[in-house]
Enzyme design. Structure first.
Site: not given
Length: 595
Positions: A83, A266, A282, A380
């Protein structure tokens, strides 16, 4: 001691970045060679042994975030993520935290929980009492099952007992094993313990054991990261206060609205997951534990807390469960994971957990700051546009110009990149005023006000001294468009002639370019600074004067200091609205001044 402050890394080639990391001691020469050859990844023969039906190895970008100072130690953070804007955002945030002392992280204990579920229970209290009376025996049995773990200083530390009524009205009792797995992630260790003790638990309780597995809610491995950002680092006073207060308010919003909290958290995990992937951990278990902890009181909330301290500075705290590992079979087998751990420079799982927490807090700040100021899409979409231009195979000499024009048009598409590339190629034959490669330079002074800093606003005197040669600017002809690079202030801008809605340093340069008649040229402007921005040292005025002087030399305009001062004042109006004039005056004349 390694220094993680690496300026201008994003403007270097991959080879140059590898060389910098090697020179600074973050990369061993042999590891650097693996990166150059593209061999620092999982071999197919090892991948085939890890999962079923393997047909290949999937790749993601591996980047690094510099500037981290955690518990007084320097780190660079390896991040595996696709991203855009994540690595850039967390790097910039880490730099701001660093300027106020860096991150302070506490990780008091690192225990995993294994659950043994007992079903068909008639009297849960009696069953718990039977198990409690045999707790010492069960602890001994557990540690006998993992003698090597105990030899390394780990082992099963204690037992806990819980009872629940199921939906059908039946009781179930759950035995928790609290296990110190040392530097291993520990899932296999804990699962082995749970399964190994099941028959003994059945004998002691007289009931049947059902599930035997670890819990990913590792709330006995809580890590708390704290950091502070000085108000002055957020910009000019009024703007900085607005950004600071908006960040606090955004965190408060996430604590009352689960829809916002999900996106808020997030953003935290954007950083933590990328570091977990880079070190072979993990990330799914870490994600599950984080979100379960965020909902521990029945409502889903933010994992962070932002507040304002007595000095007016912004303070952030992140608390969440984190139990990564730095040893284990999958880590050993994967050269990418070994590389990530080497880049981190951590020596224990607890240290890696601390680095993860700091990364999460930095990433959260970067996201919130973008949201409450320019919006998340500005950075972004620029990085997304770079990815699109790359996929369209745009040539290096027009790459930045194509990216800027795509963003301006709002069409971040491959077809648009190809169209713009063709257009720029057709117009690249513009004649320059100087032979290609010629360079012109300009310098300017910063300022320190000894007395009367705010007096000038009320038409009173101020006494100021220059900081000689505080800013140096160079101008050179380049590809179509204008490229502005200020490594010391982490500014990198590119735009095309006539582009509208420019702000900040780009708007200042655009004014100078238009006033001095250089709008038809492709330009590359590089600026070096000995003073920071936003600290009252006249950085914006020094920048304007240095750029004007560089263009004055580049175009041979013959401007005297009075004309340079006047144009710099207009530049200051772009930056500050109603400047006093003292900054541009001392930047130009570089003399002590009673203003």
């Amino acid at each position: 001691m390694r220094d993680s402050r690496i300026a201008g890394l994003h403007r270097k080639t991959v080879e140059e970045r590898i060389r910098v990391l090697t020179d600074l001691g973050f990369l061993a020469p042999e590891t650097a060679m693996l990166l150059r050859r593209g061999e620092a990844c999982l071999p197919i023969v090892h991948a085939e042994r890890m999962i079923e039906n393997t047909i290949g190895v999937f790749g993601l970008p591996l980047g690094i975030a510099p500037n981290f100072l955690v518990n007084h130690k320097d780190y660079i953070v390896p991040m595996v993520v696709e991203e855009p804007s994540i690595v850039a955002g967390v790097s910039g945030a880490a730099k701001l935290f660093r300027e106020s002392g860096g991150f302070s992280v506490d990780a008091s204990e690192q225990l995993l929980i294994g659950q043994i579920q007992i079903v068909d229970v008639e009297d849960p209290d009696k069953t718990i009492e039977l198990l409690r009376s045999s707790a010492s025996k069960l602890l001994d049995l557990a540690n006998e099952l993992q003698p090597r773990l105990q030899a390394r200083g780990g082992g099963t530390r204690s037992l806990e007992f819980h009872k629940h009524r199921l939906a059908d009205g039946q009781w179930t009792v759950v035995l928790h094993l609290l296990v110190d797995t040392c530097d291993a992630m520990g899932a296999n260790i804990v699962n082995t313990l749970c399964e190994g003790l099941a028959s003994d638990v059945e004998k002691i309780s007289g009931c049947k054991v059902s599930l035997r597995i670890l819990s990913n809610l590792a709330d006995r491995s809580l890590v708390t990261a704290r950091g502070r950002i000085a108000l002055s680092a957020l910009g000019e006073q009024d703007d900085a206060e607005a950004v600071r207060d908006a960040i606090v308010q955004a965190n408060d919003f996430a604590n009352i609205d689960p829809y916002r909290a999900a996106t808020h958290n997030k953003g935290i995990m954007n950083g933590i997951d990328a570091l977990a992937l880079a070190t072979g951990n993990d990330w799914r278990a870490i994600e599950a534990g984080a979100h379960a902890y965020a909902a521990r009181d029945g409502g889903y909330r933010a994992l962070t807390s932002w507040s304002v301290d007595d000095n007016g500075d912004l303070c952030g705290v992140l608390t969440m469960p984190l139990k990564p590992g730095i040893v284990g079979g999958s880590l050993t087998a994967n050269p990418g994971a070994r590389l990530g751990l080497a880049l981190c420079g951590v020596t224990s799982a607890k240290e890696l957990a601390a680095l993860m927490a700091a990364t999460g807090l930095a990433q959260n700040f970067a996201a919130l700051r973008a949201l409450v100021s320019d919006g998340i899409q500005k950075g972004h979409m620029r990085l997304h546009a770079r990815s699109v231009a790359t996929s369209a195979e745009v040539a290096d000499d027009i790459f930045d110009a194509v990216v800027s024009e795509m963003i301006e048009s709002g069409e971040i598409k491959t077809w648009k990149a190809l169209e713009l590339a063709e257009k720029l190629r057709a117009g690249h034959a513009t004649k320059s005023l100087l032979p290609e490669g010629d360079l012109a330079q300009g310098t300017a002074a910063g300022k320190v006000i000894l007395l009367g800093e705010h007096a000038v606003v009320y038409e009173r005197h101020a006494l100021a001294l220059p900081i000689v040669n505080a800013v140096v600017a160079t101008v050179q002809e380049g590809p179509p468009g204008v490229r502005l690079s200020i490594a010391d202030w982490s500014i990198e801008e590119t735009w095309l002639p006539g582009q509208q809605n420019l702000t900040g340093a780009a708007a200042v340069v655009a004014l100078v370019v238009d006033e001095l008649g250089a709008g038809h040229l492709g330009l590359h402007i590089q600026v070096g600074a000995r003073i920071p921005i936003g600290m009252g040292l006249g950085a914006s005025a020094a920048f304007a004067v240095a750029v004007i002087r560089a263009f004055n030399a580049f175009l041979d305009k013959g401007l005297d200091n009075n004309k340079i001062d006047a144009l710099a004042f207009r530049c200051e109006q772009i930056t500050h609205g109603t400047p006093s004039g003292i900054d541009n005056h001392i930047a130009t004349f570089s003399e002590p001044l009673l203003f």
